[in-house]
Design a protein around this motif. Sequence first.
Motif, PDB file in Angstrom:
ATOM      1  N   ILE A 246       0.820  -1.322   0.045  1.00  0.00           N
ATOM      2  CA  ILE A 246      -0.125  -0.028  -0.008  1.00  0.00           C
ATOM      3  C   ILE A 246       0.806   1.158  -0.034  1.00  0.00           C
ATOM      4  O   ILE A 246       0.591   2.252  -0.712  1.00  0.00           O
ATOM      5  CB  ILE A 246      -1.117  -0.073   1.421  1.00  0.00           C
ATOM      6  CG1 ILE A 246      -1.979  -1.346   1.133  1.00  0.00           C
ATOM      7  CG2 ILE A 246      -1.636   1.161   1.201  1.00  0.00           C
ATOM      8  CD1 ILE A 246      -2.782  -1.479   2.290  1.00  0.00           C
ATOM      9  N   GLY A 247       1.947   1.170   1.082  1.00  0.00           N
ATOM     10  CA  GLY A 247       2.871   2.480   0.857  1.00  0.00           C
ATOM     11  C   GLY A 247       3.504   2.638  -0.310  1.00  0.00           C
ATOM     12  O   GLY A 247       3.699   3.814  -0.864  1.00  0.00           O
ATOM     13  N   LEU A 248       4.149   1.423  -1.018  1.00  0.00           N
ATOM     14  CA  LEU A 248       4.730   1.650  -2.264  1.00  0.00           C
ATOM     15  C   LEU A 248       3.956   2.255  -3.480  1.00  0.00           C
ATOM     16  O   LEU A 248       4.326   3.001  -4.204  1.00  0.00           O
ATOM     17  CB  LEU A 248       5.075   0.286  -2.652  1.00  0.00           C
ATOM     18  CG  LEU A 248       5.853   0.200  -3.945  1.00  0.00           C
ATOM     19  CD1 LEU A 248       7.446   0.933  -3.779  1.00  0.00           C
ATOM     20  CD2 LEU A 248       6.543  -1.228  -4.207  1.00  0.00           C
ATOM     21  N   THR A 249       2.505   1.714  -3.456  1.00  0.00           N
ATOM     22  CA  THR A 249       1.611   2.203  -4.368  1.00  0.00           C
ATOM     23  C   THR A 249       1.469   3.679  -4.118  1.00  0.00           C
ATOM     24  O   THR A 249       1.499   4.404  -5.208  1.00  0.00           O
ATOM     25  CB  THR A 249       0.330   1.556  -4.349  1.00  0.00           C
ATOM     26  OG1 THR A 249       0.627   0.068  -4.353  1.00  0.00           O
ATOM     27  CG2 THR A 249      -0.899   1.794  -5.258  1.00  0.00           C
ATOM     28  N   CYS A 250       1.253   4.301  -2.709  1.00  0.00           N
ATOM     29  CA  CYS A 250       1.002   5.401  -2.682  1.00  0.00           C
ATOM     30  C   CYS A 250       2.313   6.252  -3.026  1.00  0.00           C
ATOM     31  O   CYS A 250       1.998   7.395  -3.763  1.00  0.00           O
ATOM     32  CB  CYS A 250       0.597   5.953  -1.068  1.00  0.00           C
ATOM     33  SG  CYS A 250      -0.764   5.202  -0.687  1.00  0.00           S
ATOM     34  N   CYS A 251       3.332   5.903  -2.871  1.00  0.00           N
ATOM     35  CA  CYS A 251       4.697   6.577  -3.442  1.00  0.00           C
ATOM     36  C   CYS A 251       4.771   6.761  -4.701  1.00  0.00           C
ATOM     37  O   CYS A 251       5.052   7.624  -5.454  1.00  0.00           O
ATOM     38  CB  CYS A 251       5.974   5.849  -2.659  1.00  0.00           C
ATOM     39  SG  CYS A 251       6.166   6.029  -0.967  1.00  0.00           S
ATOM     40  N   ILE A 252       4.407   5.638  -5.414  1.00  0.00           N
ATOM     41  CA  ILE A 252       4.496   5.817  -6.931  1.00  0.00           C
ATOM     42  C   ILE A 252       3.544   6.699  -7.486  1.00  0.00           C
ATOM     43  O   ILE A 252       3.822   7.461  -8.431  1.00  0.00           O
ATOM     44  CB  ILE A 252       4.293   4.237  -7.452  1.00  0.00           C
ATOM     45  CG1 ILE A 252       5.542   3.518  -7.107  1.00  0.00           C
ATOM     46  CG2 ILE A 252       4.037   4.378  -9.010  1.00  0.00           C
ATOM     47  CD1 ILE A 252       5.112   2.063  -7.579  1.00  0.00           C
ATOM     48  N   LEU A 253       2.409   6.624  -6.847  1.00  0.00           N
ATOM     49  CA  LEU A 253       1.293   7.586  -7.433  1.00  0.00           C
ATOM     50  C   LEU A 253       1.626   9.097  -7.053  1.00  0.00           C
ATOM     51  O   LEU A 253       1.678   9.844  -8.074  1.00  0.00           O
ATOM     52  CB  LEU A 253      -0.097   7.425  -6.778  1.00  0.00           C
ATOM     53  CG  LEU A 253      -0.816   6.089  -6.987  1.00  0.00           C
ATOM     54  CD1 LEU A 253      -1.841   5.752  -6.407  1.00  0.00           C
ATOM     55  CD2 LEU A 253      -1.278   6.027  -8.477  1.00  0.00           C
ATOM     56  N   LEU A 254       2.391   9.420  -6.061  1.00  0.00           N
ATOM     57  CA  LEU A 254       2.968  10.482  -5.574  1.00  0.00           C
ATOM     58  C   LEU A 254       4.053  11.044  -6.568  1.00  0.00           C
ATOM     59  O   LEU A 254       4.022  12.172  -6.774  1.00  0.00           O
ATOM     60  CB  LEU A 254       3.343  10.652  -4.015  1.00  0.00           C
ATOM     61  CG  LEU A 254       3.967  12.106  -3.525  1.00  0.00           C
ATOM     62  CD1 LEU A 254       2.848  13.122  -3.863  1.00  0.00           C
ATOM     63  CD2 LEU A 254       4.472  11.858  -2.130  1.00  0.00           C
ATOM     64  N   LEU A 255       4.898   9.945  -6.919  1.00  0.00           N
ATOM     65  CA  LEU A 255       5.980  10.384  -7.682  1.00  0.00           C
ATOM     66  C   LEU A 255       5.240  10.856  -9.307  1.00  0.00           C
ATOM     67  O   LEU A 255       5.884  11.840  -9.890  1.00  0.00           O
ATOM     68  CB  LEU A 255       7.018   9.197  -7.892  1.00  0.00           C
ATOM     69  CG  LEU A 255       8.047   9.433  -8.743  1.00  0.00           C
ATOM     70  CD1 LEU A 255       8.876  10.743  -8.404  1.00  0.00           C
ATOM     71  CD2 LEU A 255       8.924   8.051  -9.069  1.00  0.00           C
ATOM     72  N   ILE A 256       4.401  10.092  -9.504  1.00  0.00           N
ATOM     73  CA  ILE A 256       3.822  10.315 -10.879  1.00  0.00           C
ATOM     74  C   ILE A 256       3.066  11.803 -10.991  1.00  0.00           C
ATOM     75  O   ILE A 256       3.383  12.521 -11.890  1.00  0.00           O
ATOM     76  CB  ILE A 256       2.656   9.337 -11.177  1.00  0.00           C
ATOM     77  CG1 ILE A 256       3.316   7.902 -11.600  1.00  0.00           C
ATOM     78  CG2 ILE A 256       1.898   9.849 -12.461  1.00  0.00           C
ATOM     79  CD1 ILE A 256       2.454   7.081 -11.691  1.00  0.00           C
ATOM     80  N   ALA A 257       2.673  12.182  -9.864  1.00  0.00           N
ATOM     81  CA  ALA A 257       1.692  13.522  -9.457  1.00  0.00           C
ATOM     82  C   ALA A 257       2.948  14.548  -9.755  1.00  0.00           C
ATOM     83  O   ALA A 257       2.622  15.597 -10.396  1.00  0.00           O
ATOM     84  CB  ALA A 257       0.935  13.623  -8.379  1.00  0.00           C
ATOM     85  N   ILE A 258       3.986  14.250  -9.091  1.00  0.00           N
ATOM     86  CA  ILE A 258       4.999  15.445  -9.143  1.00  0.00           C
ATOM     87  C   ILE A 258       5.554  15.558 -10.359  1.00  0.00           C
ATOM     88  O   ILE A 258       5.755  16.812 -10.938  1.00  0.00           O
ATOM     89  CB  ILE A 258       6.300  14.852  -8.147  1.00  0.00           C
ATOM     90  CG1 ILE A 258       5.585  14.954  -6.662  1.00  0.00           C
ATOM     91  CG2 ILE A 258       7.202  15.835  -8.239  1.00  0.00           C
ATOM     92  CD1 ILE A 258       6.766  14.511  -5.433  1.00  0.00           C
ATOM     93  N   ILE A 259       5.816  14.327 -11.194  1.00  0.00           N
ATOM     94  CA  ILE A 259       6.398  14.470 -12.643  1.00  0.00           C
ATOM     95  C   ILE A 259       5.452  15.059 -13.412  1.00  0.00           C
ATOM     96  O   ILE A 259       5.825  16.243 -14.158  1.00  0.00           O
ATOM     97  CB  ILE A 259       6.657  13.091 -13.159  1.00  0.00           C
ATOM     98  CG1 ILE A 259       7.976  12.404 -12.162  1.00  0.00           C
ATOM     99  CG2 ILE A 259       7.059  13.186 -14.453  1.00  0.00           C
ATOM    100  CD1 ILE A 259       8.014  10.740 -12.649  1.00  0.00           C
ATOM    101  N   VAL A 260       4.234  14.840 -13.388  1.00  0.00           N
ATOM    102  CA  VAL A 260       3.124  15.661 -14.200  1.00  0.00           C
ATOM    103  C   VAL A 260       3.107  17.348 -13.840  1.00  0.00           C
ATOM    104  O   VAL A 260       3.091  17.957 -14.716  1.00  0.00           O
ATOM    105  CB  VAL A 260       1.896  15.103 -13.797  1.00  0.00           C
ATOM    106  CG1 VAL A 260       0.741  15.960 -14.538  1.00  0.00           C
ATOM    107  CG2 VAL A 260       1.626  13.620 -14.473  1.00  0.00           C
ATOM    108  N   LEU A 261       3.228  17.554 -12.478  1.00  0.00           N
ATOM    109  CA  LEU A 261       3.262  18.930 -12.038  1.00  0.00           C
ATOM    110  C   LEU A 261       4.299  19.585 -12.623  1.00  0.00           C
ATOM    111  O   LEU A 261       4.338  20.703 -13.170  1.00  0.00           O
ATOM    112  CB  LEU A 261       3.129  19.145 -10.529  1.00  0.00           C
ATOM    113  CG  LEU A 261       3.187  20.158 -10.031  1.00  0.00           C
ATOM    114  CD1 LEU A 261       1.946  21.229 -10.509  1.00  0.00           C
ATOM    115  CD2 LEU A 261       3.091  20.334  -8.253  1.00  0.00           C
TER     116      LEU A 261
END
Length: 271
Positions: A246-261
């Motif tokens: 669950i934590g790993l999934t959240c980190c990946i999603l956060l990283l994707i969001a940062i890259i998009v931003l």
Amino acid sequence: MKCLLYVLIVWGQALLSDAFDVAVPKATLIGIHSQSIVLGCSFTVNGSSSLEHMIITWHRTESNEVVHSYYYGKDQLSQQSEQYSGRTSLFPEEFKHGNVSLKLERVRAADAGQYMCFVSSQKGRSKGTISLRFAAYYKDPQLLVKLQPPSVTFILKSQGYPGASVLWYCVEDKNVLLKPNISLIEGEDGLYSLQIILQVDNTKTYCNHVVEIQNCLVNQTVTRKFSLLLPQESVQEQNKCKNYLIGLTCCILLLIAIIVLLSVIYKQQHH
């Protein structure tokens, strides 16, 4: 016509006697699946009674189907019901002792019901009715275990007849009965397919399980014992693994969001 005249003559002779009787068991008989059973029937033997003119007929009272018939000194099975073909026999050597019992082989569910034994001779005629129930011993149940964290599902399958009662408990606490889901499906052979399903939380599997299948009709109890012990460490590791994913999934999603931003900001600065 000849056969009918023969029967009428014998019956007429029987009316002259009132000391003739037929006896059958009063208790209901239990026929076991695929086994043989003897339906008892006897008649009064008076002195040197001639067996030459004896008529013996077994038939079902519900449908009047002929199960077995004997006259002219031999079996007469041309009118026998097809479902009994090749499965019935008498004991001719016992006729002189008054025994006209019927042996029924390879008992099946459709055999359950009422049977009438009719006997006629020069000394008289009489009849008696027997009740037959069907039963099948339950087989040792097959066990299937499905591990689906956070639960475990136990599935037991067996087959028998009639419907059985089921008890499921832990050896550690016999007074607390577990409540599995039970289903019965009747097959073409008349037997019941029994399926017992119990789902428990895998943190509560520290239990020596006992399952009892009781067929009261034949006083049978089939007992199956088993245990499934999951160490507490394994459960904790499963939870840690689950939390890690669950934590790993959240980190990946956060990283994707940062890259998009960052990508959006970069495009705005170069326009």
